[in-house]
Scaffold this active site. Structure first.
Site, PDB file in Angstrom:
ATOM      1  N   CYS A   1      15.448  -1.011  -0.904  1.00  0.00           N
ATOM      2  CA  CYS A   1      14.694  -0.220  -1.719  1.00  0.00           C
ATOM      3  C   CYS A   1      15.435   1.261  -1.653  1.00  0.00           C
ATOM      4  O   CYS A   1      15.024   1.819  -0.744  1.00  0.00           O
ATOM      5  CB  CYS A   1      13.161  -0.226  -1.400  1.00  0.00           C
ATOM      6  SG  CYS A   1      12.318   1.121  -2.443  1.00  0.00           S
TER       7      CYS A   1
ATOM      8  N   GLU B   1     -11.118 -15.255   1.235  1.00  0.00           N
ATOM      9  CA  GLU B   1     -10.659 -14.373   0.086  1.00  0.00           C
ATOM     10  C   GLU B   1     -10.142 -15.124  -1.015  1.00  0.00           C
ATOM     11  O   GLU B   1      -8.984 -15.788  -0.648  1.00  0.00           O
ATOM     12  CB  GLU B   1      -9.517 -13.436   0.965  1.00  0.00           C
ATOM     13  CG  GLU B   1      -9.001 -12.266   0.045  1.00  0.00           C
ATOM     14  CD  GLU B   1      -9.647 -11.809  -0.848  1.00  0.00           C
ATOM     15  OE1 GLU B   1     -10.569 -10.963  -0.646  1.00  0.00           O
ATOM     16  OE2 GLU B   1      -9.391 -11.857  -2.124  1.00  0.00           O
TER      17      GLU B   1
ATOM     18  N   CYS C   1      15.105  -2.974  -5.870  1.00  0.00           N
ATOM     19  CA  CYS C   1      14.751  -3.893  -4.814  1.00  0.00           C
ATOM     20  C   CYS C   1      14.245  -5.215  -5.257  1.00  0.00           C
ATOM     21  O   CYS C   1      14.420  -6.114  -4.230  1.00  0.00           O
ATOM     22  CB  CYS C   1      13.865  -3.124  -4.143  1.00  0.00           C
ATOM     23  SG  CYS C   1      12.009  -3.054  -4.645  1.00  0.00           S
TER      24      CYS C   1
ATOM     25  N   HIS D   1     -14.434  10.586   2.021  1.00  0.00           N
ATOM     26  CA  HIS D   1     -15.440  11.611   1.626  1.00  0.00           C
ATOM     27  C   HIS D   1     -16.056  12.160   2.660  1.00  0.00           C
ATOM     28  O   HIS D   1     -16.272  11.614   3.917  1.00  0.00           O
ATOM     29  CB  HIS D   1     -16.291  10.959   0.427  1.00  0.00           C
ATOM     30  CG  HIS D   1     -15.676  10.374  -0.675  1.00  0.00           C
ATOM     31  ND1 HIS D   1     -15.292  11.406  -1.629  1.00  0.00           N
ATOM     32  CD2 HIS D   1     -15.199   9.107  -1.259  1.00  0.00           C
ATOM     33  CE1 HIS D   1     -14.848  10.793  -2.634  1.00  0.00           C
ATOM     34  NE2 HIS D   1     -14.951   9.575  -2.549  1.00  0.00           N
TER      35      HIS D   1
ATOM     36  N   SER E   1     -17.632   4.079  -4.481  1.00  0.00           N
ATOM     37  CA  SER E   1     -17.584   5.230  -3.473  1.00  0.00           C
ATOM     38  C   SER E   1     -18.860   5.696  -2.837  1.00  0.00           C
ATOM     39  O   SER E   1     -19.946   5.855  -3.920  1.00  0.00           O
ATOM     40  CB  SER E   1     -16.967   5.959  -4.575  1.00  0.00           C
ATOM     41  OG  SER E   1     -16.659   7.370  -3.881  1.00  0.00           O
TER      42      SER E   1
END
Lengths: 488, 411, 121
Positions: A407, A33, A449, A51, A345
């Site tokens: 946070c 990656e 944060c 979907h 998609s």
């Protein structure tokens, strides 16, 4: 040189789904990656929609994998512990003419094997969605939402737990085939593998070109989004889509609720030249808000807390109509080179089914023996803000860092940030923290944060401030110290 | 669950919280507790290492930390209790606060609550700047904390958007640190910070001020590489052909502050859309009896001196246990040229301290206070600009006022 | 004699006062609205000073920096020199607010003083 059975190029949702399936078997597998974390390409920058299959041409791979994947998502969510919500979708028509389009959609849906579809009138829509008005609508109950980055991370981290190696910040620069091995050159060293899976998204053509002459082109198509403040989460309950527009220049923006309570407006669709051009544009941001307010007039002007864009990997140009089916095949020239091209998609939905298909293709080369000690770790990171008071108190007693909120907007504790930074992938960017525990995703966008997260990185994880990144390998946050001790 | 009963609980140990806490104690409150989410006291003050604090109040120009220390010392002397690293999760109309810290969950019951949560900075998306999303974009306050508290250098070539005081102070600070401060971009035709800061932060160091300009695009895939700025017309629309690209690695945003009222809204306290803070009466009591508001969560103050003055009033009345029943309540309405005025309502006959902001710069301004169209009070000021809060005191006798007071400023 | 425009900072009006000056004398020409402005403009034109605030690195402290200020306004033309001394300096924790960290910096009769207290780690 490390010798693998399977090497996957790309740690997006497709690569991570494949990696997780691979991790069930006695294999040496590796994922390359190029970004600092998984999902950092298109996989995190989409609508997070599961979907139903009504939007894909009957008989296409898109339709097949979408409908199959849709059924696999819920059991997978239960197993791996990521969130899924079956909020359903309304496709709204404004008038009788548009309503005819709904008839077309329901027909395709039924042909694709989608269940539960029905056409309802505007009054029924209004009962469930008081802020939406329309003539008729198509109700799609098998459409749902998820957090695409959470899904990808769950798959990748579970694969890692089961010994698939994820090499982050590792970019493939060259591949050659020698005898029955692929020799893969990266910036982090050379590797070899029996099989090679190309799940590199927008870079899929570049990877193919390293071994053979590609018979396709990639047409990047950018989609911009706006993110609304959580306080408006009750404006809609389901996804709200308009009937796909025929007019030029009209986007037909969708309104998508998220698991966390934000509403996404978008995406737009703009063919661009540079697949890395993820900028948001003034024009699109204006158009998105304008069209969203036509669907949902009650959206206030100051409700936007963030904007982002994702790039679709299309295999057909705008002139060609912009629609092409997935290309999932094993190369006839290079045996063992499996390509997944044009996964746009419904790629998120199709991922689990696509991965199973790839395993079938791999099994033709390697005898797949299931692992005896295959582990499933419910990845879902505990959220302090969602626990009962009793749970909260018990956790704080065990570890006081659960009592320290860093946070404010999302009420995320120090323990959750530490947990996020302790991920098995070794990802340590500010965005890696954000996507795992949500710190920084609120309305102040890290205003409170960020300094606390940096402090945790420095003190608890011994990170050098010069190594701290926002997201990509070269997105350094700082330039050293303001003051240094001078050597006398 | 840790149960605590107090007389006054204050949320926030910044200047608002500190001043109101001391005042509450000095005015008779027995047990006063201040909660703060950080592990230090003083809120934003410890990172405001520049001077200029306390000029009106104390006759000296102190730095932020020194000003905070004065109040912290006074608070400790008066046995005010501080709970740090404590985050309030919520509070309700019965004045019950739920908070959390490393010791566990806290359930705090108080006779009065003072809200002093301060404010947060507007982000890039509040003003919708298009372009890439690289590292190197900071709000000015966050950059200030990294530079002044954590000894971290945030960049080398800096451009600042917004000529409010925070942006100007950071321009000078980073110039001192040896960074290349390329300029301050301001959309208005005038600087929005104090003239003192324009002179001492920009003019002194030849840092250019680009008035009538705005940022139109952010460029940089990984780290910020450049920013496009363009001139705007009087309607703030970009003038074609004026765009230019400035190469930089850091963009500091000083584009406005938002009073932090998420907790207030959850508790259904009525908020004034113009101030972003709670609607309060002359004692700074909000729409929930017993809950008071002060500091930057009530309105964004220009100087800590004014802020402390109002905070002390809030503290004084929060200390009172038995409150007089409401006779009448009159509304204070912002009239011509007034953006907002505090207090928004008056329910007691007394001397009222008003603070307001004008909508635009006004030469030779006259404040007019009217009741039922009849002029009640008027005062000539030397000048009025939006960046400078206007203050005045007025004795109000409820019997003399009809239904509401209208305050306006004309020239 | 040269002309110079001075922006007064005594009050928020910020009058732009025009002065005529040479090395030792200064004459007000125009632009002032009050007496304080005249005094400020003359000082500013002939002998400008600024209060300096900055930070000094701390050794072994709970925080890495201590904020500091000059004990009196520094002549404007000496500011860079003083800042450079501040950047080179360091101090060991604990530091007390008011503590003189650099005494008589650049022989100007000005000290650099801590403006907050830093505990030892």
């Amino acid at each position: 040189m490390k010798d693998f059975h399977v090497a996957v190029v790309g740690g997006g949702v497709i690569g991570s789904s494949i990696a997780w399936e691979l991790s069930k078997y006695d294999l040496n597998s590796v994922v390359f990656e190029k970004e600092c974390d998984v999902a950092f390409g298109t996989s995190k920058a989409n609508s997070g929609v599961i979907h139903s299959g009504i939007n894909s041409a009957t008989g296409s791979l898109k339709a097949k994998f979408c409908v199959e994947g849709n059924k696999l998502i819920e059991p997978l969510a239960n197993k791996l512990g990521f969130s899924v919500k079956w909020v359903g979708k309304y496709v709204i028509s404004k008038n009788e003419k548009e309503a005819k389009e709904l008839e077309k959609l329901i027909k395709i849906g039924k042909e694709n094997g989608v269940s539960g579809l029905k056409i309802v009138d505007g009054k029924e829509v209004n009962e469930k969605e008081p802020n939406i008005s329309g003539y008729h609508a198509l109700w799609v109950p098998t459409a749902g939402i998820m957090l695409p980055y959470e899904f990808t991370i769950a798959l990748a981290e579970n694969a890692t737990e089961n010994n698939v190696k994820f090499l982050l910040e590792t970019k493939v620069s060259n591949i050659t085939k020698k005898d029955d091995r692929f020799l893969i050159k990266t910036n982090k060293g050379n590797f070899q593998s029996q099989l090679l899976i190309n799940a590199s998204g927008l870079n899929c053509k570049k990877i193919v070109e390293m071994l053979e002459k590609p018979d396709f082109n990639v047409y990047p198509c950018r989609g911009e989004y706006l993110v609304l403040d959580k306080k408006y989460s009750n404006l809609i309950n389901s996804m709200i889509y308009p009937v796909p527009p025929k007019k030029l220049g009209v986007l037909g923006v969708h309104l998508t609720p998220t698991i966390e309570g934000n509403i996404l407006i978008g995406p737009s669709a703009e063919f661009i030249n540079d697949p890395e051009d993820k900028k948001t544009t003034k024009n699109m941001m204006k158009t998105l808000l304008k069209e969203a307010k036509e669907l949902l007039p009650s959206i206030p002007n100051d409700s936007i807390i963030s904007a982002y864009s994702g790039i679709r990997c299309k295999l057909a140009s705008s002139e060609e109509g912009g629609w092409a089916d997935y290309k999932i095949y094993e190369s006839k020239i290079n045996s063992g080179f499996i390509n997944l091209l044009g996964i746009e998609s419904p790629g998120l939905t199709g991922a689990p089914a696509i991965a199973k298909e790839v395993i079938k293709m791999i099994s033709r080369h390697i005898d797949l023996k299931p692992k005896k000690n295959f582990k499933t770790r419910k990845f879902m990171r505990k959220r302090f803000s969602e626990m009962s008071s009793k749970e909260q108190e018990e956790l704080i007693k065990k570890d006081e860092n659960w009592g320290r909120i860093v946070c404010r907007c999302e009420q995320i504790t120090k323990a959750e940030v530490i947990n996020a930074l302790s991920n098995p992938l070794g990802a340590k960017t500010l965005s890696s923290v954000k996507f795992r525990c949500r710190a920084g995703m609120g309305r102040c966008q890290g205003g409170f944060c960020t300094q606390h997260i940096i402090r945790i990185m420095e003190k608890r994880f011994d990170m050098d401030i010069n190594e701290m990144k926002l997201k990509s390998p070269n997105s350094n946050l700082f330039y050293g110290r303001a003051r240094n001790l001078e050597n006398d | 669950m840790i149960n605590i009963n107090t007389d006054v609980t204050i949320i926030g140990a910044g200047p608002g919280g500190l001043a109101s806490a001391v005042s509450a104690k000095l005015n008779g409150a027995k047990k006063v507790i201040v909660l703060d989410r950080n592990n230090w006291l003083g809120g934003i003050l410890p990172q405001c290492i520049h001077d200029g604090f306390g000029v009106e109040e104390l006759g000296k120009s102190l730095t932020g930390p020194e000003y905070a220390d004065l109040y912290i010392t006074e608070a400790r002397k008066n046995k005010i209790e501080f709970l740090t690293e404590t985050m309030v999760l919520n509070f309700n109309k019965n004045l019950e606060i739920t908070a959390v810290n490393k010791k566990g969950l806290l359930n705090i019951k108080s006779q009065s609550i003072i809200l002093a949560m301060g404010c947060r900075e507007k982000t890039r998306w509040n003003i919708m700047i298009p372009g890439d999303r690289p590292s190197g974009i900071f709000t000015a306050g966050v950059a200030q904390s990294f530079n002044n508290l954590y000894n971290i250098r945030i960049g080398k070539k800096i451009l600042i958007l917004g000529s409010g005081d925070v942006g100007l102070i950071m321009a000078r600070r980073l110039k001192f640190e040896g960074l290349d401060v390329l300029g301050v971009v301001e959309i208005l035709p005038y600087g929005s910070g104090l003239p003192r800061n324009i002179v001492q932060c920009l003019d002194d160091y030849d840092i250019p001020l680009f008035l009538n300009h705005t940022v139109t695009e952010i460029i940089g895939r990984d780290r910020l590489e450049s920013v496009k700025i363009a001139e705007v017309d009087k309607n703030f629309k970009v003038i074609e052909g004026t765009e230019k690209e400035i190469s930089c690695d850091s963009l500091l945003l000083s584009v406005g502050l938002i009073p932090e009222n998420e907790l207030s809204k959850e508790a259904k306290i009525k908020i004034d859309k113009n101030t972003g803070g709670p609607i309060v009466n002359q004692f700074f009591e909000t729409s929930i009896p017993g809950i008071f508001a002060c500091g930057n969560c009530l309105q964004v103050y220009d100087t800590v001196d004014s802020l402390s003055k109002d905070a002390k009033t809030a503290g004084r009345f929060a200390a009172i246990k038995k409150r007089n029943k409401l006779n009448r309540e009159i509304k204070v309405i912002p009239g011509k040229n007034i953006s907002y005025i505090i207090p928004q309502k008056i329910d007691n006959s007394c001397k009222v301290h008003f603070t307001l902001r004008v909508k635009k710069p006004i030469e030779k301004p006259i404040i007019k206070v009217k009741s039922k169209g009849i002029k009640f009070y008027s005062k000539q000021l030397r000048f009025a600009i939006p960046a400078n809060m206007v203050e005045f005191d007025l004795d109000i006798d409820l019997d003399e006022v009809y239904k509401n007071l209208e305050v306006s400023i004309g020239d | 004699m040269i002309e110079q425009e001075v922006t007064c900072i005594i009050c928020p009006i910020g009058c732009k006062i025009l002065v005529k000056k040479d090395n030792s004398t200064c004459e007000i020409i125009d632009g002032f609205k009050c007496k304080k402005g005249i005094e400020y403009a003359i000082n500013e034109a002939l002998d400008p000073h600024r209060m300096l605030t900055s930070s000094i690195i701390v050794i072994n402290g709970k925080w890495p920096l201590v904020s500091v200020k000059s004990s009196k306004p520094v002549p404007k033309n000496k500011i860079i020199g003083v800042i450079n001394q501040i950047k080179k300096a360091n101090v060991k924790a604990p530091v007390t607010s008011g503590q003189k960290i650099i005494k008589n910096v650049l022989d100007l009769g000005i000290d650099i003083i801590a403006t907050k207290s830093i505990e030892k780690l």
